[in-house]
Scaffold this active site. Structure first.
Site, PDB file in Angstrom:
ATOM      1  N   HIS A 116       0.851  -1.190   0.000  1.00  0.00           N
ATOM      2  CA  HIS A 116       0.000   0.000   0.000  1.00  0.00           C
ATOM      3  C   HIS A 116       0.888   1.242   0.000  1.00  0.00           C
ATOM      4  CE1 HIS A 116      -4.001  -1.719   1.808  1.00  0.00           C
ATOM      5  NE2 HIS A 116      -4.077  -1.608   0.500  1.00  0.00           N
ATOM      6  N   CYS A 152      -2.347   2.959   9.343  1.00  0.00           N
ATOM      7  CA  CYS A 152      -3.344   1.975   8.911  1.00  0.00           C
ATOM      8  C   CYS A 152      -4.543   1.942   9.853  1.00  0.00           C
ATOM      9  CB  CYS A 152      -2.728   0.577   8.855  1.00  0.00           C
ATOM     10  SG  CYS A 152      -1.475   0.352   7.586  1.00  0.00           S
TER      11      CYS A 152
END
Length: 263
Positions: free
Chosen positions: A159, A253
């Protein structure tokens, strides 16, 4: 944010995850609480909580829920079916609070703020491992602004928020080797001041940090970046997220921004 009441390593959808290397939920809860208290009590951030749901161990990684642009919430379309069941919970939360909710047309894959980050008014989006380049064109049309596409080159940094940390307009920390050569050039052309992160600290998810004004909440044991940020005038707050790193997650996150201008 979402409490990790049901967090655990129950499947493997990125290189960090190993069902034989299980996370300690008690420790994970303690680490999450420290992060939550730091944000709410020390930094005075208003944090909204999404209820945890049995059977959805990754719901606590709310950055992957989608991307908020003004009052429009662009919901994620996950690459892996293991996370698809999270989507209704995220979208319902935003609908109940009168946000506009949209989703990119199928089959475009897009994993929210995990792969889309603002640096000032510039929107950067990562692709290859979880989100698709096609989704960037559709996202640009939906939000009415250009998207700078960055190709990720290392599956351990699957990511964008694992290898890029926007700090303020024109300034960011990044791990160069996580990007293709062309994307490294694009970053240098569009962000005048870049702080490179070492491989050792990148693998500690040094870039997966929460930035609130001049405060940076980052993983502990990343002394080089911490020193660089402190010298640049930032207030560095270190936290432990070792149990979340086992799933390929860190401080950023665990949080989705609802008010981008506040950063």
């Amino acid at each position: 944010m979402c409490r990790p009441d049901h967090y655990g390593i129950y499947y493997e959808i990125n290189p960090w995850m190993d069902r034989n290397r299980q996370a300690d939920r008690t420790v994970a809860l303690r680490q999450w609480e420290v992060l939550y208290q730091l944000l709410t009590e020390t930094l005075r951030v208003q944090v909204e909580l999404l209820p945890s749901v049995p059977g959805l161990p990754d719901l606590c990684f709310t950055a992957n829920a989608g991307l908020l642009v003004d009052n429009l919430f662009v919901s994620s379309r996950f690459r892996y079916r293991e996370r698809e069941a999270e989507v209704p919970h995220f979208t319902q939360w935003f609908l109940e609070r009168n946000y506009r909710v949209a989703c990119l047309p199928e089959p475009a894959l897009f994993e929210g703020e995990g792969d889309a980050l603002f640096c000032g008014d510039r929107l950067f989006a990562g692709y290859r491992f979880r989100s698709e380049l096609q989704a960037h064109h559709l996202l640009a049309e939906l939000v009415g602004m250009p998207v700078h596409s960055l190709e990720l080159a290392d599956p351990w940094f699957y990511h964008l928020d694992t290898c890029l940390c926007p700090l303020q307009p024109g300034r960011a920390a990044y791990y160069p080797d996580a990007f293709s050569p062309a994307s490294q050039r694009l970053l240098k052309e569009t962000i005048p001041e870049l702080f490179p992160v070492t491989e050792v600290e990148a693998r500690r998810f040094a870039c997966n940090a929460i930035v609130v004004g001049q405060a940076v909440v980052m993983n502990a044991d990343c002394p080089h970046l911490a020193r660089t940020l402190a010298e640049a005038g930032y207030q560095v707050h270190e936290v432990e997220t070792t149990e979340f790193l086992k799933a390929g997650g860190g401080p950023k996150c665990l949080a989705l921004f609802l008010d981008r201008e506040a950063t």
